[in-house]
Scaffold this active site. Structure first.
Site, PDB file in Angstrom:
ATOM      1  N   TRP A  92       3.762  -8.316   4.274  1.00  0.00           N
ATOM      2  CA  TRP A  92       3.572  -7.106   3.485  1.00  0.00           C
ATOM      3  C   TRP A  92       2.674  -7.374   2.282  1.00  0.00           C
ATOM      4  O   TRP A  92       1.778  -6.581   1.970  1.00  0.00           O
ATOM      5  CB  TRP A  92       4.912  -6.548   3.025  1.00  0.00           C
ATOM      6  CG  TRP A  92       4.801  -5.290   2.218  1.00  0.00           C
ATOM      7  CD1 TRP A  92       4.761  -4.007   2.672  1.00  0.00           C
ATOM      8  CD2 TRP A  92       4.686  -5.204   0.785  1.00  0.00           C
ATOM      9  NE1 TRP A  92       4.636  -3.114   1.627  1.00  0.00           N
ATOM     10  CE2 TRP A  92       4.587  -3.825   0.462  1.00  0.00           C
ATOM     11  CE3 TRP A  92       4.662  -6.149  -0.248  1.00  0.00           C
ATOM     12  CZ2 TRP A  92       4.467  -3.381  -0.851  1.00  0.00           C
ATOM     13  CZ3 TRP A  92       4.541  -5.699  -1.560  1.00  0.00           C
ATOM     14  CH2 TRP A  92       4.453  -4.334  -1.848  1.00  0.00           C
ATOM     15  N   PRO A  97       0.619  -0.918   7.309  1.00  0.00           N
ATOM     16  CA  PRO A  97       1.755  -1.723   6.849  1.00  0.00           C
ATOM     17  C   PRO A  97       3.089  -1.119   7.287  1.00  0.00           C
ATOM     18  O   PRO A  97       3.833  -0.540   6.494  1.00  0.00           O
ATOM     19  CB  PRO A  97       1.592  -1.701   5.330  1.00  0.00           C
ATOM     20  CG  PRO A  97       0.975  -0.367   5.056  1.00  0.00           C
ATOM     21  CD  PRO A  97       0.056  -0.092   6.228  1.00  0.00           C
ATOM     22  N   ASP A 109       5.893  -2.313   7.847  1.00  0.00           N
ATOM     23  CA  ASP A 109       7.101  -2.814   7.208  1.00  0.00           C
ATOM     24  C   ASP A 109       7.335  -2.209   5.824  1.00  0.00           C
ATOM     25  O   ASP A 109       8.352  -2.501   5.188  1.00  0.00           O
ATOM     26  CB  ASP A 109       7.053  -4.341   7.103  1.00  0.00           C
ATOM     27  CG  ASP A 109       7.151  -5.008   8.465  1.00  0.00           C
ATOM     28  OD1 ASP A 109       7.888  -4.499   9.320  1.00  0.00           O
ATOM     29  OD2 ASP A 109       6.479  -6.039   8.675  1.00  0.00           O
ATOM     30  N   ASP A 110       6.414  -1.376   5.368  1.00  0.00           N
ATOM     31  CA  ASP A 110       6.594  -0.705   4.083  1.00  0.00           C
ATOM     32  C   ASP A 110       7.562   0.466   4.258  1.00  0.00           C
ATOM     33  O   ASP A 110       7.321   1.380   5.051  1.00  0.00           O
ATOM     34  CB  ASP A 110       5.242  -0.201   3.568  1.00  0.00           C
ATOM     35  CG  ASP A 110       5.354   0.375   2.171  1.00  0.00           C
ATOM     36  OD1 ASP A 110       5.153  -0.383   1.213  1.00  0.00           O
ATOM     37  OD2 ASP A 110       5.650   1.578   2.045  1.00  0.00           O
ATOM     38  N   LEU A 111       8.654   0.443   3.503  1.00  0.00           N
ATOM     39  CA  LEU A 111       9.705   1.446   3.672  1.00  0.00           C
ATOM     40  C   LEU A 111       9.187   2.855   3.419  1.00  0.00           C
ATOM     41  O   LEU A 111       9.526   3.794   4.155  1.00  0.00           O
ATOM     42  CB  LEU A 111      10.868   1.141   2.735  1.00  0.00           C
ATOM     43  CG  LEU A 111      12.022   2.148   2.742  1.00  0.00           C
ATOM     44  CD1 LEU A 111      12.664   2.239   4.121  1.00  0.00           C
ATOM     45  CD2 LEU A 111      13.061   1.763   1.687  1.00  0.00           C
TER      46      LEU A 111
END
Length: 211
Positions: free
Chosen positions: A135, A152, A154-156
């Site tokens: 990230w 990205p 994995d970015d919440l």
């Protein structure tokens, strides 16, 4: 990176993304790091899991320890662990920024070296640094190296915004099934997924846009 007409026209072929772009002010174009990958990684580590205000204060105190407020690798490694802790760094973060400094002395981190690499090659090149994950490198690719097609996942916030924008495709999904559908949704955005994600970060449904 600029938010060019070709990028916006391409993304607008997705009606949902067209609506998000129409509702959201264009993201800021400038980078705080002026192409300095080394400084960007140091600041990224300092900012992990704390507020922007606290991170800015700690990074400012760190820089003030050095001539010209620049924490060069040699000078940083000459500081004691107590010196690093004294500016507000946790023990773990102090070790991580030392790791960045160590790496920079052995491996080039300038644009001339990184620009010929693919996005994934840069991820693999930098993630051996302690405290630097995928990230972190993806943020570097987007905001410092101006790579146009970074997603990205994995970015919440990115996941939450896509799920909010495409509820008919994501409702009830979790884990690998959700990730697979998120990739499918983002696939038509190529080769401008960075632009799409920067709009998603700023877009806030039913409320004011965020910076």
């Amino acid at each position: 990176m600029s938010f060019t007409a070709p990028a916006l026209l391409h993304l607008a072929q997705d009606p949902t993304m067209a609506r998000i772009i129409a509702e959201t002010p264009a993201p800021k174009l400038f980078s705080d790091y002026a192409d300095d990958v080394y400084i960007a990684l140091l600041e990224s580590i300092v900012s992990q899991q704390i507020s922007v205000k606290a991170a800015d204060a700690i990074f400012g105190r760190l820089c003030s320890l050095f001539p010209n407020n620049y924490p060069s690798a040699d000078a940083l490694l000459n500081l004691s662990f107590d010196d690093l802790r004294s500016v507000g760094l946790s023990g773990q973060k102090a070790k991580y920024i030392q790791s960045v400094a160590d790496f920079s002395l052995l491996h080039p981190m300038d644009r001339a070296h990184l620009d010929p690499m693919t996005d994934e090659e840069i991820v693999q090149y930098l993630t051996p640094i302690k405290g630097v994950g995928r990230w972190t490198v993806e943020m570097l690719l987007m905001f410092v190296l101006d790579r146009p097609d970074v997603f990205p996942i994995d970015d919440l916030v990115i996941r939450q915004r896509i799920m909010r924008a495409y509820p008919d495709r994501t409702e009830g999904l979790t884990g690998k099934a959700l990730y697979r559908v998120l990739h499918e949704i983002a696939e038509p955005w190529r080769p401008y997924r960075t632009t799409a994600c920067r709009y998603l970060w700023r877009w806030k449904p039913n409320g004011p846009t965020i910076s």
